[in-house]
Design an enzyme around this catalytic site. Structure first.
Site, PDB file in Angstrom:
ATOM      1  CG  LEU A 208     -13.775  -5.325  -2.177  1.00 17.41           C
ATOM      2  CD1 LEU A 208     -14.960  -6.135  -1.659  1.00 17.41           C
ATOM      3  CD2 LEU A 208     -13.634  -4.031  -1.382  1.00 17.41           C
ATOM      4  CG  HIS A 209      -6.099  -5.685  -2.010  1.00 12.96           C
ATOM      5  ND1 HIS A 209      -6.528  -4.452  -2.416  1.00 12.96           N
ATOM      6  CD2 HIS A 209      -4.907  -5.492  -1.405  1.00 12.96           C
ATOM      7  CE1 HIS A 209      -5.632  -3.542  -2.081  1.00 12.96           C
ATOM      8  NE2 HIS A 209      -4.636  -4.141  -1.465  1.00 12.96           N
TER       9      HIS A 209
END
Length: 362
Positions: A208-209
């Protein structure tokens, strides 16, 4: 022919490696072609940049502009100022940009203002989501590009609808896949494999970013808590981005199944994907790698600029809500993975096609 190649962030490094190999192959065949490699410094953490140069046998950059972080505008401006100075001192016939990061757009603009032609690798892809900085970068870069190299026929169609000259739009395949195929026999097990008792198919990869998923601490923690309960008998391996780690550090809760590890080099990360049960991500590029490797992928976004990964490949778009993810993941557990294939021209030869076309146009 003198080409300046731009690399700024992790996806760029993966994409330029086979392009450089293709240039060297042409040189060995007697063609007069050379390149200068410019690292903008957009990703400057060793785990996000230097490691990829070492593992993928990319030569050390001829220059590092060392722009580092900042707001979208600050970083773009810093890249433009530094690259203009670089291009004035080291002029070339063509500036080659890849992908859709700030370095891509910034260097393309500078090149055109310096009356230098631009080639865009991975041109034409669109998500239709203008809230994503990458979408703006793609649109602006393609609006001033001279030579377009696309990963799919749909990307080519997007460019033709915009009125781009068909003679300059080339469907060549996917350079990310070139790198993957060139390095599959080199992937390596991470140091923590035994420590966390990992084995083939007993874990899920989580990445996740994107700001929509990680910037709000309470929603990030709630999302992780939900993902933690998706599969009770699987570990969840989360190579956590430094930015996400900083957001989470003061609010980290105890998770039963999630294991936090450092960002991984390319060879370790592909090993982890290849041997995983499934991948949950908000990255577009990872959905390409999972498609080639045949690993079920669940993308936590409302759209994708790589539709072929869903229509042909293993990717499933689940939106940004935990409820949607749980629904689609549960269906996968009950029914098994969907039927999937490999998109056209994802054969490891995209980079050779690109360089051959550029040599012919020169």
């Amino acid at each position: 022919m003198k080409i300046t190649i731009i690399a700024g962030a992790r996806p760029n490094f993966i994409k330029i490696a086979p392009i450089i190999n293709a240039i060297k192959k042409k040189q060995n065949e007697g063609f007069e072609i050379s390149f200068r490699l410019v690292h903008t410094g957009q990703h400057y953490d060793k785990n996000l940049s230097d490691t990829f140069f070492e593992e993928l046998n990319i030569p050390q950059p001829d220059v590092n502009l060392d722009v580092k972080s900042g707001t979208q505008s600050e970083q773009t401006a810093a890249i433009m100022i530094a690259f203009e100075r670089e291009l004035v001192v080291h002029p070339c016939d063509l500036v080659l940009v890849v992908g859709d990061v700030n370095s891509t757009m910034a260097c393309a603009i500078v090149a055109k203002k310096c009356h230098t032609k631009v080639a865009h690798v991975e041109a034409g892809i669109r998500s239709g989501d203008l809230s994503m900085p990458e979408e703006i970068n793609r649109m602006l870069t393609d609006s001033i590009t001279d030579y377009f190299f696309t990963t799919s026929t749909s990307a080519s169609d997007n460019l033709l609808k915009l009125g781009c000259n068909p003679e300059n739009v080339h469907f060549v395949g996917n350079v990310m896949i070139d790198t993957l195929l060139q390095n599959l026999n080199r992937i390596s097990v991470p140091d923590f494999w035994n420590e966390h008792q990992l084995s083939e198919k007993n874990y899920i990869i989580l990445t996740l970013h994107r700001p929509a998923n990680v910037d709000e601490v309470s929603s990030l923690v709630a999302l992780l808590q939900g993902i933690d309960t998706l599969v009770q008998d699987k570990k969840i391996l989360f190579p956590i981005h430094p930015r996400t780690q900083a957001i989470l550090s003061e609010n980290q809760t105890n998770f039963k199944n999630i294991i936090f590890v450092l960002p991984q080099g390319y060879l370790n990360f592909i090993y982890l994907i290849k041997n995983s049960f499934a991948v949950i991500t908000d990255s577009g590029g990872i959905s390409e790698e999972t498609t080639l490797l045949g690993i079920p992928c669940f993308t936590m976004r409302n759209n994708t600029e790589r539709p072929e990964t869903e229509t042909i490949g293993t990717n499933t778009i689940v939106g940004t809500s935990l409820e949607n993810l749980r629904e689609r993941f549960t269906a996968f557990l009950q029914n098994g993975p969907k039927k999937a294939g490999i998109p056209e021209l994802w054969d490891g030869k995209a980079s050779e096609r690109i360089i051959s076309i550029l040599v012919d146009k020169k």
